[in-house]
Design a protein around this motif. Structure first.
Motif, PDB file in Angstrom:
ATOM      1  N   PRO A  97      44.074  32.650  27.045  1.00 14.50           N
ATOM      2  CA  PRO A  97      43.794  34.047  27.392  1.00 14.50           C
ATOM      3  C   PRO A  97      42.622  34.140  28.352  1.00 14.50           C
ATOM      4  O   PRO A  97      41.633  33.433  28.219  1.00 14.50           O
ATOM      5  CB  PRO A  97      43.444  34.688  26.036  1.00 14.50           C
ATOM      6  N   ALA A  98      42.769  35.002  29.348  1.00 12.11           N
ATOM      7  CA  ALA A  98      41.700  35.191  30.318  1.00 12.11           C
ATOM      8  C   ALA A  98      40.520  35.889  29.656  1.00 12.11           C
ATOM      9  O   ALA A  98      40.659  36.938  29.058  1.00 12.11           O
ATOM     10  CB  ALA A  98      42.215  36.021  31.492  1.00 12.11           C
ATOM     11  N   ALA A  99      39.354  35.236  29.735  1.00 10.80           N
ATOM     12  CA  ALA A  99      38.160  35.832  29.141  1.00 10.80           C
ATOM     13  C   ALA A  99      37.749  37.058  29.949  1.00 10.80           C
ATOM     14  O   ALA A  99      37.868  37.073  31.176  1.00 10.80           O
ATOM     15  CB  ALA A  99      37.034  34.803  29.116  1.00 10.80           C
ATOM     16  N   PRO A 100      37.289  38.107  29.277  1.00 11.95           N
ATOM     17  CA  PRO A 100      36.890  39.310  30.008  1.00 11.95           C
ATOM     18  C   PRO A 100      35.694  39.026  30.913  1.00 11.95           C
ATOM     19  O   PRO A 100      34.746  38.371  30.503  1.00 11.95           O
ATOM     20  CB  PRO A 100      36.535  40.301  28.893  1.00 11.95           C
ATOM     21  N   THR A 101      35.758  39.491  32.135  1.00 13.18           N
ATOM     22  CA  THR A 101      34.665  39.328  33.090  1.00 13.18           C
ATOM     23  C   THR A 101      34.178  40.695  33.534  1.00 13.18           C
ATOM     24  O   THR A 101      34.854  41.709  33.334  1.00 13.18           O
ATOM     25  CB  THR A 101      35.124  38.523  34.313  1.00 13.18           C
ATOM     26  N   VAL A 102      33.002  40.714  34.146  1.00 14.93           N
ATOM     27  CA  VAL A 102      32.444  41.970  34.644  1.00 14.93           C
ATOM     28  C   VAL A 102      33.387  42.602  35.657  1.00 14.93           C
ATOM     29  O   VAL A 102      33.616  43.817  35.655  1.00 14.93           O
ATOM     30  CB  VAL A 102      31.053  41.718  35.264  1.00 14.93           C
ATOM     31  N   VAL A 107      28.517  47.178  31.496  1.00 15.75           N
ATOM     32  CA  VAL A 107      29.769  46.403  31.443  1.00 15.75           C
ATOM     33  C   VAL A 107      29.588  45.184  30.554  1.00 15.75           C
ATOM     34  O   VAL A 107      30.453  44.839  29.748  1.00 15.75           O
ATOM     35  CB  VAL A 107      30.221  45.991  32.856  1.00 15.75           C
ATOM     36  N   LYS A 108      28.426  44.524  30.667  1.00 13.95           N
ATOM     37  CA  LYS A 108      28.167  43.347  29.836  1.00 13.95           C
ATOM     38  C   LYS A 108      28.096  43.725  28.355  1.00 13.95           C
ATOM     39  O   LYS A 108      28.548  42.962  27.494  1.00 13.95           O
ATOM     40  CB  LYS A 108      26.870  42.677  30.271  1.00 13.95           C
ATOM     41  N   ASP A 109      27.534  44.897  28.057  1.00 12.94           N
ATOM     42  CA  ASP A 109      27.502  45.355  26.661  1.00 12.94           C
ATOM     43  C   ASP A 109      28.918  45.600  26.133  1.00 12.94           C
ATOM     44  O   ASP A 109      29.227  45.290  24.972  1.00 12.94           O
ATOM     45  CB  ASP A 109      26.687  46.647  26.562  1.00 12.94           C
ATOM     46  N   ILE A 110      29.789  46.152  26.970  1.00 19.23           N
ATOM     47  CA  ILE A 110      31.180  46.406  26.570  1.00 19.23           C
ATOM     48  C   ILE A 110      31.907  45.083  26.327  1.00 19.23           C
ATOM     49  O   ILE A 110      32.656  44.940  25.362  1.00 19.23           O
ATOM     50  CB  ILE A 110      31.901  47.234  27.650  1.00 19.23           C
ATOM     51  N   ILE A 111      31.671  44.111  27.202  1.00 24.34           N
ATOM     52  CA  ILE A 111      32.297  42.789  27.031  1.00 24.34           C
ATOM     53  C   ILE A 111      31.833  42.160  25.718  1.00 24.34           C
ATOM     54  O   ILE A 111      32.617  41.542  24.987  1.00 24.34           O
ATOM     55  CB  ILE A 111      31.957  41.878  28.228  1.00 24.34           C
ATOM     56  N   ARG A 112      30.562  42.360  25.378  1.00 26.60           N
ATOM     57  CA  ARG A 112      30.047  41.830  24.113  1.00 26.60           C
ATOM     58  C   ARG A 112      30.752  42.483  22.920  1.00 26.60           C
ATOM     59  O   ARG A 112      31.048  41.822  21.918  1.00 26.60           O
ATOM     60  CB  ARG A 112      28.543  42.064  24.036  1.00 26.60           C
ATOM     61  N   VAL A 166      36.607  44.127  33.780  1.00 24.21           N
ATOM     62  CA  VAL A 166      36.293  45.312  32.977  1.00 24.21           C
ATOM     63  C   VAL A 166      35.898  46.491  33.861  1.00 24.21           C
ATOM     64  O   VAL A 166      36.312  47.625  33.637  1.00 24.21           O
ATOM     65  CB  VAL A 166      35.173  44.989  31.968  1.00 24.21           C
ATOM     66  N   ARG A 167      35.108  46.218  34.915  1.00 25.40           N
ATOM     67  CA  ARG A 167      34.709  47.300  35.822  1.00 25.40           C
ATOM     68  C   ARG A 167      35.928  47.905  36.513  1.00 25.40           C
ATOM     69  O   ARG A 167      36.011  49.124  36.694  1.00 25.40           O
ATOM     70  CB  ARG A 167      33.720  46.778  36.857  1.00 25.40           C
ATOM     71  N   LYS A 168      36.888  47.069  36.889  1.00 24.51           N
ATOM     72  CA  LYS A 168      38.100  47.561  37.549  1.00 24.51           C
ATOM     73  C   LYS A 168      38.910  48.447  36.606  1.00 24.51           C
ATOM     74  O   LYS A 168      39.427  49.495  37.011  1.00 24.51           O
ATOM     75  CB  LYS A 168      38.947  46.381  38.027  1.00 24.51           C
ATOM     76  N   LEU A 169      39.025  48.045  35.327  1.00 23.26           N
ATOM     77  CA  LEU A 169      39.786  48.825  34.356  1.00 23.26           C
ATOM     78  C   LEU A 169      39.122  50.166  34.037  1.00 23.26           C
ATOM     79  O   LEU A 169      39.797  51.132  33.684  1.00 23.26           O
ATOM     80  CB  LEU A 169      39.962  48.017  33.064  1.00 23.26           C
ATOM     81  N   LEU A 170      37.802  50.218  34.169  1.00 23.59           N
ATOM     82  CA  LEU A 170      37.065  51.444  33.839  1.00 23.59           C
ATOM     83  C   LEU A 170      36.704  52.262  35.071  1.00 23.59           C
ATOM     84  O   LEU A 170      35.948  53.226  34.975  1.00 23.59           O
ATOM     85  CB  LEU A 170      35.782  51.082  33.076  1.00 23.59           C
ATOM     86  N   MET A 171      37.235  51.877  36.256  1.00 18.67           N
ATOM     87  CA  MET A 171      36.858  52.528  37.500  1.00 18.67           C
ATOM     88  C   MET A 171      37.150  54.020  37.485  1.00 18.67           C
ATOM     89  O   MET A 171      36.344  54.842  37.942  1.00 18.67           O
ATOM     90  CB  MET A 171      37.591  51.862  38.673  1.00 18.67           C
ATOM     91  N   LEU A 209      40.378  50.310  27.835  1.00 16.67           N
ATOM     92  CA  LEU A 209      40.432  48.859  27.621  1.00 16.67           C
ATOM     93  C   LEU A 209      41.328  48.438  26.472  1.00 16.67           C
ATOM     94  O   LEU A 209      41.499  47.251  26.220  1.00 16.67           O
ATOM     95  CB  LEU A 209      39.013  48.332  27.358  1.00 16.67           C
ATOM     96  N   LYS A 210      41.905  49.415  25.752  1.00 17.82           N
ATOM     97  CA  LYS A 210      42.670  49.097  24.542  1.00 17.82           C
ATOM     98  C   LYS A 210      43.831  48.147  24.843  1.00 17.82           C
ATOM     99  O   LYS A 210      44.011  47.138  24.152  1.00 17.82           O
ATOM    100  CB  LYS A 210      43.187  50.382  23.897  1.00 17.82           C
ATOM    101  N   LYS A 211      44.624  48.436  25.873  1.00 13.27           N
ATOM    102  CA  LYS A 211      45.791  47.599  26.174  1.00 13.27           C
ATOM    103  C   LYS A 211      45.358  46.202  26.595  1.00 13.27           C
ATOM    104  O   LYS A 211      45.941  45.203  26.153  1.00 13.27           O
ATOM    105  CB  LYS A 211      46.631  48.242  27.275  1.00 13.27           C
ATOM    106  N   TYR A 212      44.338  46.103  27.437  1.00 14.28           N
ATOM    107  CA  TYR A 212      43.842  44.797  27.871  1.00 14.28           C
ATOM    108  C   TYR A 212      43.328  43.993  26.678  1.00 14.28           C
ATOM    109  O   TYR A 212      43.628  42.799  26.538  1.00 14.28           O
ATOM    110  CB  TYR A 212      42.737  44.986  28.901  1.00 14.28           C
ATOM    111  N   PHE A 213      42.583  44.643  25.773  1.00 14.00           N
ATOM    112  CA  PHE A 213      42.053  43.960  24.599  1.00 14.00           C
ATOM    113  C   PHE A 213      43.180  43.490  23.681  1.00 14.00           C
ATOM    114  O   PHE A 213      43.149  42.365  23.170  1.00 14.00           O
ATOM    115  CB  PHE A 213      41.103  44.888  23.843  1.00 14.00           C
ATOM    116  N   ALA A 214      44.194  44.363  23.463  1.00 11.12           N
ATOM    117  CA  ALA A 214      45.320  43.999  22.588  1.00 11.12           C
ATOM    118  C   ALA A 214      46.092  42.809  23.161  1.00 11.12           C
ATOM    119  O   ALA A 214      46.487  41.897  22.428  1.00 11.12           O
ATOM    120  CB  ALA A 214      46.242  45.200  22.413  1.00 11.12           C
TER     121      ALA A 214
END
Length: 244
Positions: free
Chosen positions: A169-174, A193-198, A177-182, A229-234
């Motif tokens: 699985p691709a690890a979440p990167t800044v 963004v780093k806090d969200i990844i954490r 995540v920034r692109k998904l939340l644009m 981010l729900k779909k990406y996380f799932a």
């Protein structure tokens, strides 16, 4: 999070069986009327043991299927607000099948109909992700000529072995995540963004991810991040479970 809409006129106390097995983030919404407003003590004990607070909706209007119409209307409201990952109607009334089919066809949302909460929990809904298998090409064997010497066995070429490759699985990167939340927050800062990844890496389920975001950011902001981010996380969780 899961939402259970209880048609109490139809299932009475039996529909609440299994409520003690729910999680704190689940919701139980009980639709009842004057003709169905009693509760047996066994189910009362289960409700008291459950971490879920049962919400009650009293039907004041009379009329055929009045409670059903209110339940279905509220279901549509919850779906529009994306309030949950899974929706259940607890009832034995098969009239809800039309609602179930409409939600799947027109809204792309799966609504399940079960006679009790316990029945809803015993059914496995997750679909395992298949591992990718990459095979080497198989070489066709050439006919082996018969040996002149009697009793000598023919030699056969060994078949190439199959190689199973597990997709990591691709690890979440800044950047991801920034692109998904644009669309939600175009000027989101890198530290946020780093806090969200954490929050993502510290969570093992969508419900836990939602709760972690709420603790970190709180309110509507955390809800917006979760929806984005729900779909990406799932998907990331499914790939990790496929490797276990």
């Amino acid at each position: 999070m899961r939402i259970f809409l209880i048609d109490y006129e139809n299932v009475n106390s039996c529909g609440l069986a299994g409520i003690s097995r729910l999680n704190a983030e689940d919701r139980v919404i009980l639709f009842y009327s004057q003709s169905a407003n009693t509760l047996n003590f066994d189910i009362l004990d289960e409700i008291m043991q459950s971490p879920v607070r049962t919400e009650k909706v009293n039907l004041n209007q009379s009329g055929k299927n009045a409670l059903d119409f209110q339940l279905v209307t509220y279901l549509g409201y919850l779906i529009a607000r994306q309030e949950a990952d899974d929706f259940y109607i607890i009832s034995r009334d098969m009239g809800y099948v039309a609602t179930q089919q409409f939600c799947k066809k027109m809204l792309g949302v799966k609504v399940q109909i079960k006679p009790s909460i316990r029945d809803a929990l015993t059914e496995k809904t997750s679909v395992p992700v298949k591992k990718m298998t990459v095979s080497q090409p198989v070489m066709l064997q050439q006919p082996v000529p018969a040996e002149n010497k009697p009793g000598k066995k023919k030699k056969q070429k060994k078949q190439p072995k199959q190689i199973t490759v597990q997709a990591k699985p691709a690890a979440p990167t800044v950047k991801i995540v920034r692109k998904l939340l644009m669309e939600i927050d175009p000027e989101i800062q890198t530290n946020r963004v780093k806090d969200i990844i954490r929050c993502m890496t510290d969570s093992e389920s969508t419900a836990e991810f939602h709760n972690t975001l709420q603790r970190q950011f709180g309110g509507a902001e955390a809800t917006d991040y979760y929806r984005g981010l729900k779909k990406y996380f799932a998907d990331m969780q499914e790939q990790e479970h496929a490797q276990d």
